[in-house]
Design a protein around this motif. Structure first.
Motif, PDB file in Angstrom:
ATOM      1  N   PRO A 102       0.824  -1.223   0.000  1.00 56.55           N
ATOM      2  CA  PRO A 102       0.000   0.000   0.000  1.00 56.55           C
ATOM      3  C   PRO A 102       0.856   1.270   0.000  1.00 56.55           C
ATOM      4  O   PRO A 102       0.515   2.254  -0.657  1.00 56.55           O
ATOM      5  CB  PRO A 102      -0.830  -0.118   1.281  1.00 56.55           C
ATOM      6  CG  PRO A 102      -0.920  -1.588   1.521  1.00 56.55           C
ATOM      7  CD  PRO A 102       0.412  -2.149   1.053  1.00 56.55           C
ATOM      8  N   GLU A 103       1.995   1.226   0.711  1.00 62.13           N
ATOM      9  CA  GLU A 103       2.880   2.387   0.760  1.00 62.13           C
ATOM     10  C   GLU A 103       3.507   2.653  -0.607  1.00 62.13           C
ATOM     11  O   GLU A 103       3.627   3.807  -1.031  1.00 62.13           O
ATOM     12  CB  GLU A 103       3.985   2.187   1.807  1.00 62.13           C
ATOM     13  CG  GLU A 103       3.494   2.132   3.233  1.00 62.13           C
ATOM     14  CD  GLU A 103       2.932   0.763   3.638  1.00 62.13           C
ATOM     15  OE1 GLU A 103       3.164  -0.238   2.908  1.00 62.13           O
ATOM     16  OE2 GLU A 103       2.245   0.704   4.656  1.00 62.13           O
ATOM     17  N   GLU A 104       3.909   1.578  -1.292  1.00 63.12           N
ATOM     18  CA  GLU A 104       4.471   1.745  -2.639  1.00 63.12           C
ATOM     19  C   GLU A 104       3.434   2.292  -3.601  1.00 63.12           C
ATOM     20  O   GLU A 104       3.734   3.169  -4.414  1.00 63.12           O
ATOM     21  CB  GLU A 104       5.008   0.408  -3.170  1.00 63.12           C
ATOM     22  CG  GLU A 104       6.263  -0.062  -2.497  1.00 63.12           C
ATOM     23  CD  GLU A 104       6.669  -1.443  -2.945  1.00 63.12           C
ATOM     24  OE1 GLU A 104       7.896  -1.681  -3.041  1.00 63.12           O
ATOM     25  OE2 GLU A 104       5.784  -2.304  -3.199  1.00 63.12           O
ATOM     26  N   PHE A 105       2.221   1.776  -3.521  1.00 60.33           N
ATOM     27  CA  PHE A 105       1.171   2.252  -4.419  1.00 60.33           C
ATOM     28  C   PHE A 105       0.867   3.725  -4.159  1.00 60.33           C
ATOM     29  O   PHE A 105       0.715   4.511  -5.092  1.00 60.33           O
ATOM     30  CB  PHE A 105      -0.102   1.403  -4.286  1.00 60.33           C
ATOM     31  CG  PHE A 105      -1.121   1.730  -5.323  1.00 60.33           C
ATOM     32  CD1 PHE A 105      -0.975   1.264  -6.619  1.00 60.33           C
ATOM     33  CD2 PHE A 105      -2.212   2.522  -5.021  1.00 60.33           C
ATOM     34  CE1 PHE A 105      -1.908   1.580  -7.601  1.00 60.33           C
ATOM     35  CE2 PHE A 105      -3.147   2.844  -5.992  1.00 60.33           C
ATOM     36  CZ  PHE A 105      -2.999   2.376  -7.282  1.00 60.33           C
ATOM     37  N   LYS A 106       0.826   4.099  -2.885  1.00 58.34           N
ATOM     38  CA  LYS A 106       0.588   5.513  -2.536  1.00 58.34           C
ATOM     39  C   LYS A 106       1.727   6.380  -3.064  1.00 58.34           C
ATOM     40  O   LYS A 106       1.488   7.446  -3.639  1.00 58.34           O
ATOM     41  CB  LYS A 106       0.451   5.673  -1.023  1.00 58.34           C
ATOM     42  CG  LYS A 106       0.160   7.093  -0.604  1.00 58.34           C
ATOM     43  CD  LYS A 106       0.006   7.218   0.899  1.00 58.34           C
ATOM     44  CE  LYS A 106      -0.231   8.667   1.271  1.00 58.34           C
ATOM     45  NZ  LYS A 106      -0.266   8.868   2.712  1.00 58.34           N
ATOM     46  N   ALA A 107       2.987   5.928  -2.880  1.00 63.06           N
ATOM     47  CA  ALA A 107       4.136   6.687  -3.381  1.00 63.06           C
ATOM     48  C   ALA A 107       4.077   6.809  -4.898  1.00 63.06           C
ATOM     49  O   ALA A 107       4.358   7.873  -5.459  1.00 63.06           O
ATOM     50  CB  ALA A 107       5.441   6.013  -2.953  1.00 63.06           C
ATOM     51  N   TRP A 108       3.689   5.726  -5.581  1.00 56.15           N
ATOM     52  CA  TRP A 108       3.582   5.729  -7.039  1.00 56.15           C
ATOM     53  C   TRP A 108       2.540   6.760  -7.497  1.00 56.15           C
ATOM     54  O   TRP A 108       2.783   7.534  -8.421  1.00 56.15           O
ATOM     55  CB  TRP A 108       3.215   4.327  -7.519  1.00 56.15           C
ATOM     56  CG  TRP A 108       3.019   4.193  -8.986  1.00 56.15           C
ATOM     57  CD1 TRP A 108       3.988   4.128  -9.940  1.00 56.15           C
ATOM     58  CD2 TRP A 108       1.781   4.083  -9.672  1.00 56.15           C
ATOM     59  NE1 TRP A 108       3.417   3.993 -11.189  1.00 56.15           N
ATOM     60  CE2 TRP A 108       2.059   3.954 -11.050  1.00 56.15           C
ATOM     61  CE3 TRP A 108       0.440   4.075  -9.254  1.00 56.15           C
ATOM     62  CZ2 TRP A 108       1.060   3.826 -12.009  1.00 56.15           C
ATOM     63  CZ3 TRP A 108      -0.544   3.942 -10.210  1.00 56.15           C
ATOM     64  CH2 TRP A 108      -0.235   3.824 -11.559  1.00 56.15           C
ATOM     65  N   THR A 109       1.406   6.783  -6.810  1.00 51.82           N
ATOM     66  CA  THR A 109       0.345   7.740  -7.138  1.00 51.82           C
ATOM     67  C   THR A 109       0.819   9.177  -6.908  1.00 51.82           C
ATOM     68  O   THR A 109       0.627  10.050  -7.765  1.00 51.82           O
ATOM     69  CB  THR A 109      -0.913   7.456  -6.287  1.00 51.82           C
ATOM     70  OG1 THR A 109      -1.335   6.109  -6.525  1.00 51.82           O
ATOM     71  CG2 THR A 109      -2.043   8.408  -6.626  1.00 51.82           C
ATOM     72  N   GLU A 110       1.445   9.427  -5.770  1.00 55.05           N
ATOM     73  CA  GLU A 110       1.939  10.772  -5.455  1.00 55.05           C
ATOM     74  C   GLU A 110       3.048  11.195  -6.416  1.00 55.05           C
ATOM     75  O   GLU A 110       3.099  12.350  -6.841  1.00 55.05           O
ATOM     76  CB  GLU A 110       2.416  10.834  -4.007  1.00 55.05           C
ATOM     77  CG  GLU A 110       1.276  10.733  -3.017  1.00 55.05           C
ATOM     78  CD  GLU A 110       1.737  10.598  -1.577  1.00 55.05           C
ATOM     79  OE1 GLU A 110       2.961  10.564  -1.320  1.00 55.05           O
ATOM     80  OE2 GLU A 110       0.864  10.509  -0.705  1.00 55.05           O
ATOM     81  N   ASP A 111       3.931  10.251  -6.767  1.00 58.99           N
ATOM     82  CA  ASP A 111       4.995  10.562  -7.719  1.00 58.99           C
ATOM     83  C   ASP A 111       4.407  10.936  -9.081  1.00 58.99           C
ATOM     84  O   ASP A 111       4.895  11.855  -9.737  1.00 58.99           O
ATOM     85  CB  ASP A 111       5.948   9.379  -7.883  1.00 58.99           C
ATOM     86  CG  ASP A 111       6.853   9.168  -6.680  1.00 58.99           C
ATOM     87  OD1 ASP A 111       6.923  10.070  -5.814  1.00 58.99           O
ATOM     88  OD2 ASP A 111       7.493   8.099  -6.612  1.00 58.99           O
ATOM     89  N   GLY A 112       3.375  10.230  -9.505  1.00 53.07           N
ATOM     90  CA  GLY A 112       2.729  10.553 -10.783  1.00 53.07           C
ATOM     91  C   GLY A 112       2.179  11.968 -10.781  1.00 53.07           C
ATOM     92  O   GLY A 112       2.349  12.714 -11.753  1.00 53.07           O
ATOM     93  N   LYS A 113       1.547  12.355  -9.691  1.00 46.31           N
ATOM     94  CA  LYS A 113       1.017  13.724  -9.571  1.00 46.31           C
ATOM     95  C   LYS A 113       2.150  14.742  -9.584  1.00 46.31           C
ATOM     96  O   LYS A 113       2.048  15.792 -10.234  1.00 46.31           O
ATOM     97  CB  LYS A 113       0.194  13.871  -8.296  1.00 46.31           C
ATOM     98  CG  LYS A 113      -1.106  13.096  -8.325  1.00 46.31           C
ATOM     99  CD  LYS A 113      -1.813  13.201  -6.985  1.00 46.31           C
ATOM    100  CE  LYS A 113      -3.053  12.325  -6.941  1.00 46.31           C
ATOM    101  NZ  LYS A 113      -3.693  12.352  -5.618  1.00 46.31           N
TER     102      LYS A 113
END
Length: 83
Positions: free
Chosen positions: A51-62
């Motif tokens: 979940p932390e990686e997915f959240k980081a991936w989403t935030e990085d995309g933004k």
């Protein structure tokens, strides 16, 4: 008469720009690595992202979208000023 910047101000600005460029590159690398992991998992290969990686991936995309918009605006401004 031309204005002179205080000593070190240009160096500080160059340092700040370099730091931001390095930060952006680090985000791009992390986003690419997580994108590969997510793609591999979606193809049935590899572990799911945490979940932390997915959240980081989403935030990085933004953040990458914000960086891209800033770069486009800066390029447009340079074009309009003839720099």
């Amino acid at each position: 008469m031309s204005r002179m910047s205080p000593p070190g101000k240009k160096d500080a600005l160059r340092d700040a720009i370099l730091i931001e460029e390095l930060r952006a590159q680090r985000i791009k690398w992390r986003y690419a690595a997580l994108s590969k992991k997510i793609a591999a998992y979606s193809e049935g290969v590899g572990e799911p992202p945490t979940p932390e990686e997915f959240k980081a991936w989403t935030e990085d995309g933004k953040e990458l979208e914000r960086i891209k918009a800033f770069q486009l605006a800066a390029a447009k401004a340079r074009k309009n000023t003839g720099s």
